[in-house]
Design an enzyme around this catalytic site. Structure first.
Site, PDB file in Angstrom:
ATOM      1  N   CYS A  37      -2.804  -3.578   7.156  1.00  0.00           N
ATOM      2  CA  CYS A  37      -2.487  -3.738   8.573  1.00  0.00           C
ATOM      3  C   CYS A  37      -2.805  -2.455   9.337  1.00  0.00           C
ATOM      4  O   CYS A  37      -2.776  -1.356   8.790  1.00  0.00           O
ATOM      5  CB  CYS A  37      -1.033  -4.121   8.757  1.00  0.00           C
ATOM      6  SG  CYS A  37       0.137  -2.845   8.248  1.00  0.00           S
ATOM      7  N   SER A  53       6.395 -41.724   5.414  1.00  0.00           N
ATOM      8  CA  SER A  53       6.316 -41.281   6.807  1.00  0.00           C
ATOM      9  C   SER A  53       5.569 -39.957   6.923  1.00  0.00           C
ATOM     10  O   SER A  53       4.780 -39.756   7.846  1.00  0.00           O
ATOM     11  CB  SER A  53       7.722 -41.134   7.400  1.00  0.00           C
ATOM     12  OG  SER A  53       8.385 -42.385   7.445  1.00  0.00           O
ATOM     13  N   CYS A  64      -0.459   0.479   7.804  1.00  0.00           N
ATOM     14  CA  CYS A  64      -0.802   0.998   6.476  1.00  0.00           C
ATOM     15  C   CYS A  64      -2.111   1.786   6.495  1.00  0.00           C
ATOM     16  O   CYS A  64      -2.305   2.691   5.680  1.00  0.00           O
ATOM     17  CB  CYS A  64      -0.910  -0.147   5.478  1.00  0.00           C
ATOM     18  SG  CYS A  64       0.682  -0.918   5.099  1.00  0.00           S
ATOM     19  N   GLU A 115       0.824  -1.205   0.000  1.00  0.00           N
ATOM     20  CA  GLU A 115       0.000   0.000   0.000  1.00  0.00           C
ATOM     21  C   GLU A 115       0.864   1.263   0.000  1.00  0.00           C
ATOM     22  O   GLU A 115       0.545   2.249  -0.670  1.00  0.00           O
ATOM     23  CB  GLU A 115      -0.921   0.020   1.224  1.00  0.00           C
ATOM     24  CG  GLU A 115      -1.886  -1.153   1.300  1.00  0.00           C
ATOM     25  CD  GLU A 115      -1.362  -2.312   2.110  1.00  0.00           C
ATOM     26  OE1 GLU A 115      -2.142  -2.925   2.839  1.00  0.00           O
ATOM     27  OE2 GLU A 115      -0.139  -2.622   2.009  1.00  0.00           O
ATOM     28  N   LEU A 139      20.641 -29.423  -3.217  1.00  0.00           N
ATOM     29  CA  LEU A 139      19.385 -28.849  -2.723  1.00  0.00           C
ATOM     30  C   LEU A 139      19.439 -27.327  -2.661  1.00  0.00           C
ATOM     31  O   LEU A 139      19.023 -26.713  -1.679  1.00  0.00           O
ATOM     32  CB  LEU A 139      19.029 -29.417  -1.333  1.00  0.00           C
ATOM     33  CG  LEU A 139      18.887 -30.939  -1.245  1.00  0.00           C
ATOM     34  CD1 LEU A 139      18.569 -31.342   0.185  1.00  0.00           C
ATOM     35  CD2 LEU A 139      17.833 -31.450  -2.204  1.00  0.00           C
TER      36      LEU A 139
END
Length: 365
Positions: free
Chosen positions: A76, A304, A85, A53, A205
């Site tokens: 917020c 799992s 904001c 914003e 990774l």
């Protein structure tokens, strides 16, 4: 509502530019419109920096007075890493705010909307709400549970195999699919694999894309600390943060000391059926503001995770080839279901063609 959807779609498009950079904050985009034309745009670019914003208001300048703001998430109204904001929106003279979805954060959760209404600003909520919620699915889960949103990713053949009987799996899918996987890694806070994958593939990774990307935390599930000191994961732990989840009493203290000297972090966790308790591991990650995790495990860890009920989303990249063979592993190991009525059911989300492969996305029903 239809007249607002085009501008909200643009705000969602802007929000996407922050993916992988805003966690633990949500993705947010904002557009300011006057007389049917966009006069200001902005998105949340990085955690700790001004929100969408504020960027849009700065872009619009004085023209914002009397204009309409479109924002994908409720503004917020509290002091967090940045000022509220709602105060800036009110001071700028915005006369109407169109919101994609209310903020699930209890610190906001309707309070931002109320603050705007109390200031005499017209507020419309729920424009492209489904799209807004999907865009921030990790944030929505994390803010409500303090546990990361977990996506299981797998590359499979047409007959559901992830490797040949000899373990050969490079590469089942084409270049376009593999590029998208790197984009998925960049969008997540952490990547998780099991020790079987480490021993078989010696993976890095990491995100390998052009441009600047934050490397996700690497999480290795390794109950007995079998990870080789010569593995690429250990050798690069000074460059990319890496955690090994182990079970206390199941490993050599000398091995632990050596790994820690090399920079690896070892987390001791309780065991379930002799293996790391994945539910406890996920909670530990949540405590460290890991809001999203990409599971790239082998059949043992995947099984799992499925049994533990920690998976939120499934993404399968299916290649047009058949591997065959009873000894060729599938995505999930373990015993499996005895009856079809006991099987886990999914809700298909999308099926897309990515290069020569299919990308299938599904959620647990």
């Amino acid at each position: 509502m239809k007249k607002h959807e085009g501008f909200m779609a643009r705000a969602l498009q802007l929000a996407e530019l922050g993916r992988g950079k805003t966690s633990p904050n949500p993705l947010v985009g904002a557009v300011i419109v006057r007389n049917g034309r966009i006069i200001g745009e902005g998105y949340h670019q990085r955690v700790g920096t001004p929100h969408a914003e504020i960027h849009a208001l700065r872009d619009a300048g004085e023209k914002a007075c009397g204009a309409v703001m479109y924002v994908t998430l409720e503004p917020c109204c509290h002091h967090g890493r940045t000022p509220p904001c709602t105060k800036s929106i009110i001071e700028a003279g915005i006369h109407e705010v169109v919101v994609g979805m209310a903020d699930p954060n209890p610190l906001v959760s309707g309070k931002g909307i109320k603050a705007l209404k109390d200031a005499g600003i017209r507020v419309i909520v729920g424009v492209l709400e489904r799209e807004a919620r999907l865009q921030n699915e990790s944030f929505v889960k994390y803010i409500g549970t303090k546990s990361p949103f977990i996506t299981l990713k797998a590359a499979i053949s047409l007959d559901g195999k992830v490797a040949t009987r000899t373990g050969d799996s490079r590469w089942i899918t084409g270049e376009e699919a593999r590029l998208l996987v790197h984009q998925m890694r960049a969008a997540n806070d952490a990547i998780m694999v099991g020790i079987g994958t480490v021993l078989a593939d010696d993976p890095l990774l990491t995100v390998r894309l052009e441009g600047e990307y934050k490397q996700p935390l690497r999480v290795i599930v390794d109950s007995s600390l079998r990870i080789p000191e010569a593995s690429r994961l250990v050798k690069t732990t000074s460059e990319v943060p890496t955690v090994v989840a182990a079970v206390q009493g199941r490993y050599s203290e000398a091995k632990r000391a050596q790994l820690e000297r090399m920079g690896l972090k070892i987390w001791d966790l309780p065991a379930v059926n002799g293996r790391v308790d994945l539910v406890k591991l996920v909670k530990e990650l949540g405590k460290r503001e890991i809001t999203s995790l990409l599971l790239e495990g082998g059949s043992t860890l995947n099984a799992s995770a499925l049994e533990a009920g920690i998976i939120d989303k499934f993404v399968f990249f299916q290649a047009p080839l058949i591997i065959g063979g009873q000894g060729s592993p599938g995505v999930f190991g373990g015993m499996g279901c005895e009856r079809l009525c006991d099987c886990l059911r999914f809700a298909w989300s999308s099926v897309k063609k990515i290069g020569e492969d299919l990308m299938i996305t599904a959620y647990v029903e």
